[in-house]
Design a protein around this motif. Structure first.
Motif, PDB file in Angstrom:
ATOM      1  N   GLY A 191       0.767  -1.240   0.000  1.00  0.00           N
ATOM      2  CA  GLY A 191       0.000   0.000   0.000  1.00  0.00           C
ATOM      3  C   GLY A 191       0.795   1.285   0.000  1.00  0.00           C
ATOM      4  N   ALA A 192       2.119   1.226  -0.159  1.00  0.00           N
ATOM      5  CA  ALA A 192       2.924   2.452  -0.190  1.00  0.00           C
ATOM      6  C   ALA A 192       2.713   3.201  -1.499  1.00  0.00           C
ATOM      7  CB  ALA A 192       4.398   2.124  -0.008  1.00  0.00           C
ATOM      8  N   SER A 193       2.732   4.530  -1.411  1.00  0.00           N
ATOM      9  CA  SER A 193       2.536   5.378  -2.592  1.00  0.00           C
ATOM     10  C   SER A 193       3.792   6.129  -3.000  1.00  0.00           C
ATOM     11  CB  SER A 193       1.424   6.401  -2.325  1.00  0.00           C
ATOM     12  OG  SER A 193       0.212   5.767  -2.005  1.00  0.00           O
ATOM     13  N   ILE A 194       4.713   6.322  -2.049  1.00  0.00           N
ATOM     14  CA  ILE A 194       5.960   7.025  -2.334  1.00  0.00           C
ATOM     15  C   ILE A 194       7.115   6.149  -1.853  1.00  0.00           C
ATOM     16  CG2 ILE A 194       7.333   9.101  -1.952  1.00  0.00           C
ATOM     17  CD1 ILE A 194       4.731  10.576  -1.293  1.00  0.00           C
ATOM     18  N   LEU A 195       8.021   5.844  -2.757  1.00  0.00           N
ATOM     19  CA  LEU A 195       9.152   4.982  -2.434  1.00  0.00           C
ATOM     20  C   LEU A 195      10.428   5.809  -2.450  1.00  0.00           C
ATOM     21  CD1 LEU A 195       8.251   1.900  -4.670  1.00  0.00           C
ATOM     22  CD2 LEU A 195       7.390   2.498  -2.395  1.00  0.00           C
ATOM     23  N   MET A 196      11.051   5.934  -1.292  1.00  0.00           N
ATOM     24  CA  MET A 196      12.309   6.666  -1.179  1.00  0.00           C
ATOM     25  C   MET A 196      13.471   5.693  -1.347  1.00  0.00           C
ATOM     26  SD  MET A 196      14.541   8.999  -0.610  1.00  0.00           S
ATOM     27  CE  MET A 196      13.890  10.537   0.024  1.00  0.00           C
ATOM     28  N   ILE A 197      14.090   5.715  -2.514  1.00  0.00           N
ATOM     29  CA  ILE A 197      15.257   4.873  -2.767  1.00  0.00           C
ATOM     30  C   ILE A 197      16.463   5.630  -2.211  1.00  0.00           C
ATOM     31  CG2 ILE A 197      16.560   3.593  -4.493  1.00  0.00           C
ATOM     32  CD1 ILE A 197      13.566   2.836  -4.274  1.00  0.00           C
ATOM     33  N   ASP A 198      16.862   5.265  -1.006  1.00  0.00           N
ATOM     34  CA  ASP A 198      17.850   6.058  -0.272  1.00  0.00           C
ATOM     35  C   ASP A 198      19.180   5.323  -0.173  1.00  0.00           C
ATOM     36  OD1 ASP A 198      18.834   8.208   1.076  1.00  0.00           O
ATOM     37  OD2 ASP A 198      17.872   7.744   2.983  1.00  0.00           O
ATOM     38  N   THR A 199      19.686   4.924  -1.324  1.00  0.00           N
ATOM     39  CA  THR A 199      20.963   4.209  -1.355  1.00  0.00           C
ATOM     40  C   THR A 199      22.082   5.047  -1.954  1.00  0.00           C
ATOM     41  OG1 THR A 199      20.540   3.279  -3.556  1.00  0.00           O
ATOM     42  CG2 THR A 199      19.728   2.024  -1.655  1.00  0.00           C
ATOM     43  N   GLY A 200      21.719   6.155  -2.610  1.00  0.00           N
ATOM     44  CA  GLY A 200      22.722   6.955  -3.296  1.00  0.00           C
ATOM     45  C   GLY A 200      23.207   6.330  -4.590  1.00  0.00           C
ATOM     46  N   ASN A 201      22.607   5.214  -4.974  1.00  0.00           N
ATOM     47  CA  ASN A 201      23.010   4.483  -6.179  1.00  0.00           C
ATOM     48  C   ASN A 201      21.897   4.602  -7.217  1.00  0.00           C
ATOM     49  OD1 ASN A 201      23.752   2.656  -8.153  1.00  0.00           O
ATOM     50  ND2 ASN A 201      24.372   1.054  -6.712  1.00  0.00           N
ATOM     51  N   THR A 202      22.153   5.330  -8.292  1.00  0.00           N
ATOM     52  CA  THR A 202      21.105   5.534  -9.295  1.00  0.00           C
ATOM     53  C   THR A 202      20.735   4.243 -10.019  1.00  0.00           C
ATOM     54  OG1 THR A 202      22.807   6.266 -10.869  1.00  0.00           O
ATOM     55  CG2 THR A 202      21.586   7.979  -9.687  1.00  0.00           C
ATOM     56  N   ALA A 203      21.602   3.241  -9.983  1.00  0.00           N
ATOM     57  CA  ALA A 203      21.251   1.947 -10.581  1.00  0.00           C
ATOM     58  C   ALA A 203      20.070   1.332  -9.828  1.00  0.00           C
ATOM     59  CB  ALA A 203      22.450   1.002 -10.554  1.00  0.00           C
ATOM     60  N   ASP A 204      20.037   1.503  -8.501  1.00  0.00           N
ATOM     61  CA  ASP A 204      18.903   1.014  -7.712  1.00  0.00           C
ATOM     62  C   ASP A 204      17.626   1.746  -8.095  1.00  0.00           C
ATOM     63  OD1 ASP A 204      20.486  -0.770  -6.278  1.00  0.00           O
ATOM     64  OD2 ASP A 204      20.909   0.685  -4.693  1.00  0.00           O
ATOM     65  N   LEU A 205      17.736   3.049  -8.290  1.00  0.00           N
ATOM     66  CA  LEU A 205      16.577   3.849  -8.693  1.00  0.00           C
ATOM     67  C   LEU A 205      16.057   3.390 -10.049  1.00  0.00           C
ATOM     68  CD1 LEU A 205      14.649   6.295  -8.513  1.00  0.00           C
ATOM     69  CD2 LEU A 205      16.518   7.695  -9.438  1.00  0.00           C
ATOM     70  N   ARG A 206      16.962   3.211 -10.983  1.00  0.00           N
ATOM     71  CA  ARG A 206      16.555   2.795 -12.327  1.00  0.00           C
ATOM     72  C   ARG A 206      15.868   1.427 -12.289  1.00  0.00           C
ATOM     73  NH1 ARG A 206      18.271   5.010 -16.976  1.00  0.00           N
ATOM     74  NH2 ARG A 206      20.012   6.033 -15.895  1.00  0.00           N
ATOM     75  N   THR A 207      16.420   0.519 -11.494  1.00  0.00           N
ATOM     76  CA  THR A 207      15.821  -0.810 -11.352  1.00  0.00           C
ATOM     77  C   THR A 207      14.410  -0.713 -10.792  1.00  0.00           C
ATOM     78  OG1 THR A 207      17.954  -1.894 -11.035  1.00  0.00           O
ATOM     79  CG2 THR A 207      16.025  -3.027 -10.158  1.00  0.00           C
ATOM     80  N   ALA A 208      14.243   0.126  -9.758  1.00  0.00           N
ATOM     81  CA  ALA A 208      12.936   0.285  -9.119  1.00  0.00           C
ATOM     82  C   ALA A 208      11.907   0.859 -10.091  1.00  0.00           C
ATOM     83  CB  ALA A 208      13.068   1.189  -7.899  1.00  0.00           C
ATOM     84  N   VAL A 209      12.302   1.869 -10.841  1.00  0.00           N
ATOM     85  CA  VAL A 209      11.388   2.489 -11.804  1.00  0.00           C
ATOM     86  C   VAL A 209      11.017   1.494 -12.905  1.00  0.00           C
ATOM     87  CG1 VAL A 209      11.160   4.298 -13.556  1.00  0.00           C
ATOM     88  CG2 VAL A 209      12.197   4.830 -11.336  1.00  0.00           C
ATOM     89  N   ASN A 210      11.980   0.732 -13.371  1.00  0.00           N
ATOM     90  CA  ASN A 210      11.707  -0.259 -14.423  1.00  0.00           C
ATOM     91  C   ASN A 210      10.724  -1.325 -13.948  1.00  0.00           C
ATOM     92  OD1 ASN A 210      13.327   0.998 -16.299  1.00  0.00           O
ATOM     93  ND2 ASN A 210      15.132  -0.260 -15.858  1.00  0.00           N
ATOM     94  N   VAL A 211      10.849  -1.735 -12.691  1.00  0.00           N
ATOM     95  CA  VAL A 211       9.911  -2.712 -12.130  1.00  0.00           C
ATOM     96  C   VAL A 211       8.495  -2.144 -12.142  1.00  0.00           C
ATOM     97  CG1 VAL A 211       9.197  -3.868 -10.000  1.00  0.00           C
ATOM     98  CG2 VAL A 211      11.578  -3.932 -10.706  1.00  0.00           C
ATOM     99  N   ALA A 212       8.378  -0.876 -11.777  1.00  0.00           N
ATOM    100  CA  ALA A 212       7.064  -0.234 -11.766  1.00  0.00           C
ATOM    101  C   ALA A 212       6.472  -0.165 -13.172  1.00  0.00           C
ATOM    102  CB  ALA A 212       7.180   1.166 -11.176  1.00  0.00           C
TER     103      ALA A 212
END
Length: 268
Positions: A191-212
């Motif tokens: 049920g989360a609506s905002i996901l804070m990818i707080d790793t400092g690694n843009t590869a993690d962000l890109r992976t998360a967005v691609n999954v969405a």
């Protein structure tokens, strides 16, 4: 008799005009406290800059006058209340400029400074154009420690949703309990609506967005990104698909903006 009282005794009936000027380009902040101290010192004000005033080298932010003792106290007290806030406002404005309107810039690091200066730095962040909250809508924020205490992203998010289903739930994801991609799936599924990818690694962000995107719920969630972000990181953060970027130390630890006070003349 104290030293200053002794030194200024021959000048006690004299008043001196003085000016405070910026020594570098930036944005003026700290105006509220600045004006309060002027009142406390009973300084005669001819002109004072407003919050957010644009600065260039040698731009005045104040003109006025007072006795020798008051001018000396003004130099001790006034420069300190505008230097740091103006530096923070200037840094925030630079990040806003760098964002090009493509991403929301926030700075939540004000929570980590001493309580007595929080209000000044919150104002400075706002003056520079950055936000202080990840969203303006009512929300519940679950940081890494909530996730740890609930032993996972899912249980923490579900508990927050149970409290108020109408509020947005934002959760900090660091890949501690499982890989980021799995934390993302669990957060959204819970049920989360905002996901804070707080790793400092843009590869993690890109992976998360691609999954969405792949799972068809990209338009249902917002992605925030944080972790030591600097101006040079912005193009990569934007390209990776973040909706929000949380800039911490690069704004809140901005250097003081330099000001100086100069006596111009003795008034007759």
């Amino acid at each position: 008799m104290e030293l200053r009282e002794f030194l200024f005794q021959p000048l006690r009936d004299k008043k001196f005009s003085f000016v405070i000027t910026a020594q570098e380009k930036g944005i003026f902040s700290g105006a509220k406290r600045f004006k309060e101290i002027l009142t406390e010192l009973n300084i005669k004000v001819d002109w004072v800059a407003e919050e957010g005033f644009s600065l260039q080298p040698d731009t005045p932010v104040f003109r006025g006058s007072g006795t020798a003792e008051k001018v000396a106290r003004a130099e001790e007290m006034l420069l300190g209340v505008i230097g740091k806030p103006s530096g923070v406002a200037t840094a925030a404005a630079e990040f806003i400029k760098r964002s090009g309107g493509k991403i929301k810039v926030v700075c939540g690091a004000w929570k980590k400074v001493a309580p007595e200066i929080r209000a000044d730095l919150r104002q400075a962040i706002a003056t520079g154009g950055a936000g202080m909250r990840i969203t303006e809508a009512p929300f519940i924020y679950l940081d890494k420690n909530y996730v740890r205490m609930f032993n996972g992203v899912g249980p923490a998010v579900r508990r927050a949703v149970e409290f108020d289903p109408e509020r947005l739930v934002a959760v900090q994801l660091k890949g501690e309990t499982q890989p980021i991609i799995e934390e993302v799936r669990e957060a959204v599924g819970s049920g989360a609506s905002i996901l804070m990818i707080d790793t400092g690694n843009t590869a993690d962000l890109r992976t998360a967005v691609n999954v969405a995107i792949e799972n068809g719920w990209r338009d249902k969630v917002q992605f925030a990104f944080g972790g030591g972000v600097t101006q040079k990181d912005f193009p990569e953060v934007i390209a990776a698909g973040a909706d929000i970027v949380d800039v911490g130390r690069a704004i809140i630890d901005a250097p003081l903006l330099d000001f100086r006070l100069d006596v111009e003349k003795k008034e007759e």
